[in-house]
Design an enzyme around this catalytic site. Structure first.
Site, short mmCIF file in Angstrom:
data_model
loop_
_atom_site.label_atom_id
_atom_site.label_comp_id
_atom_site.label_asym_id
_atom_site.label_seq_id
_atom_site.Cartn_x
_atom_site.Cartn_y
_atom_site.Cartn_z
N ASP A 32 -6.02 2.09 -3.29
CA ASP A 32 -6.66 2.33 -2.58
C ASP A 32 -7.78 3.16 -2.00
O ASP A 32 -8.13 2.95 -1.61
CB ASP A 32 -6.87 0.52 -2.28
CG ASP A 32 -6.63 0.34 -0.82
OD1 ASP A 32 -5.23 1.84 -1.08
OD2 ASP A 32 -5.97 0.07 -0.17
N ASP A 36 -2.44 6.21 -3.69
CA ASP A 36 -1.03 5.53 -3.07
C ASP A 36 -0.86 4.76 -3.92
O ASP A 36 -1.08 4.04 -4.72
CB ASP A 36 -1.58 4.71 -1.33
CG ASP A 36 -3.00 4.36 -1.81
OD1 ASP A 36 -3.76 3.84 -2.66
OD2 ASP A 36 -2.68 2.74 -0.31
N SER A 75 1.07 -1.24 0.17
CA SER A 75 0.42 0.14 0.02
C SER A 75 0.81 1.21 0.06
O SER A 75 1.63 1.53 -1.29
CB SER A 75 -0.50 0.26 1.33
OG SER A 75 -1.82 0.95 1.12
N ASP A 103 -1.60 0.95 -3.97
CA ASP A 103 -1.93 0.30 -4.47
C ASP A 103 -2.68 0.88 -5.15
O ASP A 103 -4.22 0.06 -5.47
CB ASP A 103 -2.54 -0.73 -3.65
CG ASP A 103 -2.67 -0.56 -2.84
OD1 ASP A 103 -3.26 0.44 -2.31
OD2 ASP A 103 -3.93 -1.51 -1.81
#
Length: 451
Positions: free
Chosen positions: A246, A242, A103, A244
């Site tokens: 999400d 960010d 992440s 990833d």
């Protein structure tokens, strides 16, 4: 049972350091495969996506080996946002979805997140059972039942079409100049493509991943780069994702940042006016600002708080039948459209509000007055427990007595990093700094002693 490997968002740590090693990833894959291939048949599928970290290649191959060894068939998506994995798990009728990502963490970290066949993150019970299998001996499949692996080349495009379908039919972004910061991460191709296809003038930032630069001085945790691009190019708005994709932060035409609380406040208000907010309730965590709670209360709406972690937000949403939730950190969950946080989806919803109202981002992104909030993180050695130390407990008790109804105090361990997060809210800035600094000093001292 207490879990050794799974935190609030899967397994995470420094790549090539226990538990984030190739060997462990292979074992995790085998344990997950055995958990889901529980009837011995050969029709079971798992989809695997990843972000742009160099270690993603290693973990992708290791997980594939473990999964196929137990008879699971693996569908490899390559670099795609985390929400794409949730979406494609259901779309491709898979039993399991896996996202390889840490992440917002730096490039040297990586992680493994799991999604069930319904596209939602696995429950604590399911992850605990996988841990139990992981600590035992996983029986491999017979040689004739070993699974297959297949590369899926159009996963990004499938996700893009699904995301565009959430945008109001017939609406375009013509005339809007949009900075999109992809953090050199999983959304580096799909996010600019979607915005361009919807008609925006796109200014891409953080779209040149090299395996090492994910989240480096860019993205939702470092929005300064996007802010500078907005000012330089005279953009109308910025969307900062960010690693990833999400999470999201929205930046206005002046480069000012709106966090997840402001975004949720806007969406909840608009959805309530449109009679779309189920149960008149927004679900958020204990970290969300007191100002958001007051804003909703003034409008007859409810803020339901959960433990920190978007999975707990989603669990509360599903249990209560609510359709909007998220975190101050920028996870925005809209279950009418997706099963997990989706930064690009939230960005499109914000852009649609700009188009529909004709109002600038600076107005839409300042929904409520925040109560002053101070958050400081203290890193500690893994395995230590600073919060168990007597001086730390005493400092926390003293801070609570000092606030005495004037504010709110929250001390917790991060579920994804070896950090103690010290957060307080108070209308008195001086008192706010006093209580946080006092606790941080004691936690740091205890961490040093323990280290």
């Amino acid at each position: 049972m207490a879990r050794k490997f799974f935190g609030t968002d899967g397994v995470r740590g420094t790549a090539n350091k226990y538990p984030m090693t190739a060997e462990m990833a292979l074992r995790i894959g085998a344990a997950a495969g055995r958990y889901f291939r529980n009837d011995g048949s050969n029709g079971h599928r798992v989809v695997i996506g990843k972000d742009t970290r160099l270690s993603g290649y290693m973990f992708e191959n290791a997980l594939t080996a473990g999964l196929t060894s137990t008879g699971m068939n693996v569908l490899l998506l390559g670099p795609v946002p985390t929400p794409a994995v949730g979406m494609l798990t259901t779309s491709m009728r898979a039993d399991l979805g896996i996202m390889i990502s840490a992440s917002h963490n730096p490039a040297q970290d990586n992680g493994i997140k799991f999604f069930g066949p319904d596209g939602f993150k696995l429950s604590d019970d399911a992850e605990s059972e996988i841990e139990r299998l992981l600590e035992g001996e996983v029986e491999p499949a017979q040689a004739t039942n070993i699974g297959r692996a297949k590369r899926i080349d159009d996963g990004r495009f499938r996700y893009a079409e699904r995301i565009k379908a959430t945008f109001p039919h017939g609406m375009r972004l013509d005339g809007l100049k949009v900075v999109i910061d992809c953090a050199h991460g999983a959304g580096y191709k799909v996010a600019p493509e979607v915005l361009w296809e919807l008609g925006a003038t796109v200014i891409p930032v953080g779209t040149d991943p090299n395996g090492y630069n994910i989240n480096e001085n860019c993205g939702s945790t470092s929005p300064r780069t996007a802010a500078e691009a907005i000012v330089t190019h005279g953009a109308d708005v910025g969307i900062s994702l960010d690693g990833d994709a999400d999470r999201v932060m929205i930046l206005d035409e002046n480069g000012q940042v709106a966090d997840g609380d402001q975004i949720m406040g806007l969406f909840a208000t608009r959805w309530a006016e449109q009679d779309r907010l189920r149960g008149g309730t927004l679900v958020a965590t204990v970290m969300s600002n007191l100002g958001l709670e007051r804003h909703l209360d003034e409008r007859g709406l409810t803020l339901k708080r959960t433990a920190v972690g978007d999975r707990y937000v989603v669990e509360a949403m599903r249990a209560g039948g609510f359709n909007l939730g998220g975190e101050q950190s920028g996870h925005i969950v809209m279950t009418d459209y997706a099963t997990t946080g989706d930064g690009l989806l939230a960005g499109l919803q914000f852009l649609s509000a700009m188009v529909e109202t004709g109002r600038p981002a600076s107005e839409l992104s300042r929904v409520f007055e925040t109560v002053p909030q101070l958050l400081q993180n203290v890193r500690f050695e893994e395995g230590a427990d600073p919060l168990a130390q007597a001086p730390v407990k005493a400092a926390i008790a003293e801070a609570e007595a000092t606030l005495n109804g004037q504010g709110r105090l929250l001390i917790r361990k991060s579920g994804t990093e070896p950090l103690i997060r010290v957060m307080a809210e108070c209308t008195d800035d001086g008192l706010l700094a006093q209580v946080v600094d006092g606790i941080v000093a004691e936690v740091a001292a205890a961490s040093s002693v323990n280290g």
